[in-house]
Design an enzyme around this catalytic site. Structure first.
Site, PDB file in Angstrom:
ATOM      1  N   GLN A 110       0.830  -1.215   0.000  1.00  0.00           N
ATOM      2  CA  GLN A 110       0.000   0.000   0.000  1.00  0.00           C
ATOM      3  C   GLN A 110       0.860   1.260   0.000  1.00  0.00           C
ATOM      4  OE1 GLN A 110      -3.652  -0.689   0.618  1.00  0.00           O
ATOM      5  NE2 GLN A 110      -3.875   1.282  -0.390  1.00  0.00           N
ATOM      6  N   LYS A 113       1.836   1.765  -3.563  1.00  0.00           N
ATOM      7  CA  LYS A 113       0.626   2.049  -4.350  1.00  0.00           C
ATOM      8  C   LYS A 113       0.176   3.498  -4.136  1.00  0.00           C
ATOM      9  CE  LYS A 113      -2.720  -0.914  -3.704  1.00  0.00           C
ATOM     10  NZ  LYS A 113      -3.935  -1.618  -3.203  1.00  0.00           N
ATOM     11  N   LYS A 125      -2.630  -0.660   6.682  1.00  0.00           N
ATOM     12  CA  LYS A 125      -3.610  -1.719   6.401  1.00  0.00           C
ATOM     13  C   LYS A 125      -4.036  -2.334   7.718  1.00  0.00           C
ATOM     14  CE  LYS A 125      -5.670  -3.878   2.984  1.00  0.00           C
ATOM     15  NZ  LYS A 125      -6.017  -3.358   1.649  1.00  0.00           N
ATOM     16  N   ASP A 165     -12.032  -3.438   2.288  1.00  0.00           N
ATOM     17  CA  ASP A 165     -11.227  -4.439   1.578  1.00  0.00           C
ATOM     18  C   ASP A 165     -12.081  -5.706   1.607  1.00  0.00           C
ATOM     19  OD1 ASP A 165      -8.258  -4.789   0.488  1.00  0.00           O
ATOM     20  OD2 ASP A 165      -8.693  -6.620   1.569  1.00  0.00           O
TER      21      ASP A 165
END
Ligand code: NDP
Ligand code: 2IT
Length: 443
Positions: A110, A113, A125, A165
């Site tokens: 992440q 990203k 996360k 998610d």
């Protein structure tokens, strides 16, 4: 030994029981090696040592009372990985398989990203080993409220902003947001993916799937190809899979297969997405139910969706759902492009097969960045106390995905690895975070 290799070995040794984290580390550090080793300033500043170590890891107990009055206990996590370029940002996953390795791999990915989106968001996360399947609404609410009783003290709109998610959609975010607001007495944009009537962004629900197809469309266009009249296989049938299917269909593709953890459906005439939405979004049912809507379709129990012949494959379910043999079969069947809607759906060996055979391969950290990018647009709208139209958000999303594609293509070319978008994404994502860390000193 090279600096990058040394840190990779050290970190793998230090995190022995974390196979998914080791896999993500290996993919990223191995491709970064020439770039990092050619720039000694990174070693001098111990950038890799700092990058691989999360800033903070929270693990906590979530006790909740089920419908029969029994106390249940789950384990929850929040990994606040890197805040060099913005507040920690990333989803929450509720699935029985959730463990520290999985949340760390997701948080590490992440970070890169979020950097690729060009927006001011750091990496984080979280999740829990809670299985939402078969739970009543009141059990879901009890779990979400208990989880937030602890998580609330660790997050905030400028500190850490969770989202959805696997297993976490609008319903769960609503319950979590509500409990945060109650505990803090503060209505703030601390979650993204919220309901539209209380601060959510239009197009966030569609964003990951749409963004995936926008990026793939740009990649195909720049290689004189397109989605029009192509056969596409999409795995999963959750949020990402549904909206990837929708956008691919809008661009003229024929999507012929979808799956869930029990099996897959093949509909040679093209998937009836309205049926899938009713099964998954309304009834929370199984993909096998599709046969009652389309009797001519085929349902196959178990794995095997990658044996369905296609031009473009979009894995949108979960990590390591596509292995070396699947990749070989796809290549043999003439598949020429693969875009990862899920996080790390292809094993390292599968990626090697794609790259070796010249398949246009877009790694998840670039291809599925449209979800978090639109989350950042939701944060912007919340901060300004206004909301943009669907078309405005969608237009920005498309622009962001085109920029990401151009950025990773340019970085790959500059590294002498034209069309290797794994190399391109890792270098482009790394550079901004590493340079921000250098400018901020030893933090
Ligand atoms: P959903 O919960 O909406 O859907 C997940 C889908 O994947 C379901 O069809 C599910 O089947 C299937 N699946 C999940 N776990 C497994 C498993 N272990 N084996 C086989 N199938 C499985 O999640 P999302 O669509 O939101 O997420 C899908 C992927 O996309 C994940 O990798 C996620 O990290 C990634 N992603 C999501 C983003 C978002 O905005 N939501 C953004 C970027 C990436 P079943 O119902 O049977 O469990
Ligand atoms: O993996 C991901 O990028 C997500 N689950 C979305 C994260 C977010 O903060 O929107």
């Amino acid at each position: 030994m090279s600096y990058t290799k040394k840190i990779l070995e050290q970190t793998i040794n230090k995190n022995q029981n974390e196979p998914e984290f080791q896999q993500a580390l290996t993919e990223i550090l191995a491709t970064l090696q020439p770039f990092v080793d050619a720039r000694p300033e990174y070693e001098k500043a111990s950038i890799l040592e700092r990058l691989v170590e999360p800033e903070r890891v929270l693990i906590f107990r979530v006790p909740w009372v089920d419908d029969s009055g029994k106390i249940q206990v789950n384990r929850a996590y929040r990994v606040q990985y890197n805040s060099a370029i913005g507040p920690y940002k990333g989803g929450m996953r509720f699935h029985p398989s959730v463990n520290l390795s999985i949340i760390k791999f997701l948080g590490f990915e992440q970070t890169f990203k979020n950097s690729l989106t060009g927006q001011p968001i750091g990496g984080g996360k979280g999740g829990a080993d809670f299985d939402p399947k078969g739970k009543s609404d009141s059990e879901i609410m009890a779990f979400c409220q208990s989880l937030m009783t602890e998580l609330t003290r660790h997050i905030g709109r400028l500190t850490d902003v969770p989202a959805g998610d696997i297993g976490v959609g609008a319903r769960e975010i609503g319950y979590m947001f509500g409990q945060y607001k109650r505990l803090t007495n503060c209505f703030e944009g601390v979650f993204t993916g919220k309901g539209i009537i209380y601060g959510g962004s239009l197009a966030r629900k569609e964003a990951t799937g749409y963004g995936l197809v926008y990026l793939m469309d740009e990649m195909l266009r720049q290689h004189d190809k397109s989605f029009n009249d192509k056969t596409v296989v999409v795995s999963g049938s959750g949020n990402v899979a549904i909206y990837a299917t929708q956008k691919a269909q809008q661009l003229g593709a024929r999507v012929v297969a979808l799956s869930d953890s029990n099996g897959y459906i093949v509909d040679a005439d093209g998937i009836d997405l309205a049926a899938v939405k009713e099964i998954k979004e309304v009834k929370r049912g199984r993909i096998s139910d599709y046969k009652t809507y389309r009797p001519k379709s085929e349902y196959v129990e178990g794995k095997g969706i990658w044996s369905v012949k296609c031009d473009v494959a979009l894995p949108c379910a979960t990590q390591n759902e596509l292995d070396e043999n699947d990749a070989k079969q796809l290549v043999q069947n003439g598949c020429f492009a693969v875009g990862e809607g899920a996080n790390m759906p292809s094993t390292l060996q599968a990626v090697d097969v794609f790259l070796h055979h010249g398949v246009l391969f877009a790694p998840g950290k670039a291809a599925n960045a449209g979800g978090v990018a639109t989350s950042a647009l939701e944060m912007s709208q919340n901060a300004m106390l206004l909301s943009w139209t669907f078309d405005e958000v969608d237009k920005q999303l498309k622009g962001i995905m085109t920029n990401i594609y151009n950025g990773i293509a340019a970085a790959a070319k500059e590294a002498g690895a034209e069309d290797n978008f794994v190399v391109g994404a890792n270098i482009a994502g790394f550079k901004k975070v590493a340079d921000a860390m250098m400018q901020q000193g030893a933090v």
